[in-house]
Write an enzyme that holds these catalytic residues in place. Structure first.
Site, PDB file in Angstrom:
ATOM      1  N   LYS A 101      39.784 -39.682 -47.700  1.00  0.00           N
ATOM      2  CA  LYS A 101      40.065 -40.933 -48.399  1.00  0.00           C
ATOM      3  C   LYS A 101      38.761 -41.566 -48.861  1.00  0.00           C
ATOM      4  CE  LYS A 101      44.203 -42.375 -45.822  1.00  0.00           C
ATOM      5  NZ  LYS A 101      45.179 -42.384 -46.920  1.00  0.00           N
ATOM      6  N   ARG A 140      54.036 -36.777 -43.088  1.00  0.00           N
ATOM      7  CA  ARG A 140      55.281 -36.010 -43.239  1.00  0.00           C
ATOM      8  C   ARG A 140      55.220 -34.694 -42.467  1.00  0.00           C
ATOM      9  NH1 ARG A 140      54.642 -36.228 -49.585  1.00  0.00           N
ATOM     10  NH2 ARG A 140      53.854 -38.244 -48.896  1.00  0.00           N
TER      11      ARG A 140
END
Ligand code: BES
Ligand code: MN
Ligand code: ZN
Length: 496
Positions: A279, A353
């Site tokens: 990130k 996920r």
């Protein structure tokens, strides 16, 4: 320090305290009830302020008066309830929070309050008492343990005074339910606000173990070889780069003769750096809160263990850190999930996920009637819905509607996002059964269709709390920082 809340039968005007809280609806010129009694005792100061337009009863507005010895209370605070037509439990929580914050500001030690809303809009006394309690305890929250100097003067006592003796038992029940719920929300906030050098996977495992021991819940922890044995391959892959190893936490509440079984699955990323798909610095900020879903599940179980509904509730928490090292899982890797599906890694930052895939398949194998997962899953959900609305999606509309309705009741609102074949096709992989991310389009729904692959036929709902789990600006009873959403909605849903 937590405010001590108690209930007393008596006359508001006759009670000694540092601050006496009463209220007023917008547009009322001659206050009645408890507010009217206090106004009369003060020789009409409140109605004078209304007449002079100094106070109009707007929601959360305040009129603070010094009593100059006219009554035993040192000060009187009139809080605005807003328009009568819009009034409900949400407004009670808000004004209760407003009052407790004002009390802190004037350094009031003992606060007496009228039971806002009782008898109005068909609100029963226990609901009002619960809302006053929740508003006070939630509004009083702050995360200040790492401040060397803490200048806050806490309110020590909040006393709800009611004239009608017949209502006291109901009010006490409301206070005790509200205390259980608000305390659990505050624990959820604490866990998510704690820095990532404190809340590691190991810490959460110990926390869940201790909490279960204290509340009579069953707790099972999988770590190390056990995770390999149980084929938790996605959780292991995501957690592999970290010095703090991953774990899987299961907490069970199993009452006799339960009417249904609910599985709660919470994303537990103690830190999300993005992994090799690192990130940018500004997006990494606050990624300590990427375990807010797991914290919410623990919060709900804390309430359930105390309020003991006739429903089995089991929590499943895949817990790890998404970090960078020579052992990192890579973009282009193909993982085999616990249910046998192969997943091509398109982006290591779509890690939530992956860990949820394994956890959902454990829950799906458990024969539950419903699975609800809670996850800070996508920045896209925050972009789409902002910080007020949790994204909800799933494979069963009645379940989605029932959870959303519970959210509406407690002021934790949800918005249904779509899952469909076209979105599922975005995740088609050239070499595996599915890939873990694609373009930025419909990103929250992409997360949803991915998770759907792992729940089998079980009715399932996915709550994306990326936007709602944290605030950058305080609201009435929600602090800046972690909110504890959606603990109250899920408690309301399960308790019915
Ligand atoms: N934990 C983040 C989502 C997030 C973002 C939560 C902002 C709270 C605030 C999640 O793991 C993530 O990185 N999602 C990516 C997915 C993408 C790579 C498909 C995102 O939303 O950008
Ligand atoms: Mn991520
Ligand atoms: Zn994440």
């Amino acid at each position: 320090m937590k405010v001590d809340i108690s209930v007393m039968q008596g006359d508001l005007v006759q009670v000694g305290c540092d601050l006496l809280v009463v209220n007023l609806f917008a547009g009322v010129t001659a206050p009645g009830g408890g507010t009217g009694a206090v106004d009369a005792a003060l020789g009409g100061w409140i109605s004078k302020a209304i007449a002079e337009q100094d106070f109009k009863g707007k929601l959360n507005s305040m009129l603070l008066l010094d009593t100059h010895g006219k009554i035993l209370a040192t000060r009187v605070l009139v809080v605005g309830l807003g328009e009568r037509e819009k009034f409900g439990a949400e407004q009670i929580r808000q004004v209760s929070s407003t009052a407790i914050k004002a009390a802190k500001k004037v350094k009031a030690n003992t606060v007496v309050t009228i039971l806002h809303g009782a008898g109005i809009a068909g609100l029963p006394a226990d609901c009002c008492a619960q809302a006053v309690t929740e508003g006070a305890l939630l509004g009083d929250y702050s995360f200040s343990k790492y401040k060397s100097k803490n200048e806050e003067v806490p309110v020590a006592k909040l006393i709800m005074v009611e004239l009608d003796a017949a209502k006291i038992a109901d009010i006490e029940a409301g206070v005790s339910k509200g205390t259980v719920i608000a305390s659990a929300v505050n624990v959820t906030r604490d866990l998510s606000n704690e820095p990532p050098n404190v809340v590691t996977p190991q810490f959460l495992a110990e926390y869940a173990t201790n909490m279960s021991e204290a509340l009579g819940l069953q707790c099972t922890i999988w770590s190390g070889e056990k995770l390999v044995e149980e084929r938790m391959n996605c959780l292991l892959a995501v957690g592999r780069a970290s010095a703090n190893p991953p774990c899987f936490i299961r907490v069970d509440y199993t009452p006799d003769g339960a009417s249904k079984r609910v599985a709660l699955v919470g994303k537990g990323l103690c830190y999300d750096s993005g992994g090799l798909s690192l990130k940018p610095a500004e997006h990494m900020r606050h990624m300590k809160t990427d375990m807010a879903g797991a914290a919410a599940v623990l919060g709900v179980l804390g309430v359930i263990a105390k309020l003991r509904p006739g429903v089995v509730v089991s929590g499943f928490l895949p817990v790890c850190e998404n970090m960078v090292s020579g052992t990192s899982y890579k973009v282009d890797d193909v993982l085999t999930a616990r249910n046998g599906m192969t997943i091509e890694i398109d982006n290591t930052d779509a890690e939530g996920r992956l860990v949820l895939a394994d956890a959902l398949s454990v829950a799906a194998d458990g024969g539950f009637d419903e699975i609800i997962d809670i996850a800070t899953l996508t920045g896209g959900c925050m972009v789409a819905l902002g910080r007020r609305w949790t994204g909800i999606m799933g494979n069963n509309q009645p379940l989605i509607d029932a959870i959303s309705a519970a959210g509406d009741t407690v002021g934790e609102r949800m918005w249904n996002l779509p899952l469909d074949e076209e979105i599922r096709e975005m995740l088609d992989s050239d070499i595996a059964d599915i890939k873990n991310s694609a373009s930025r389009e419909a990103s929250a729904s992409q997360g949803g269709v991915f998770l759907q692959e792992f729940v089998g036929d079980t009715p399932w709902a996915h709550l994306d709390i990326a936007g709602t789990s944290m605030l950058d600006k305080e609201r009435a009873y929600e602090p800046k920082g972690c909110t504890g959403v959606p603990v109250r909605a899920l408690v309301e849903y399960i308790l019915g």
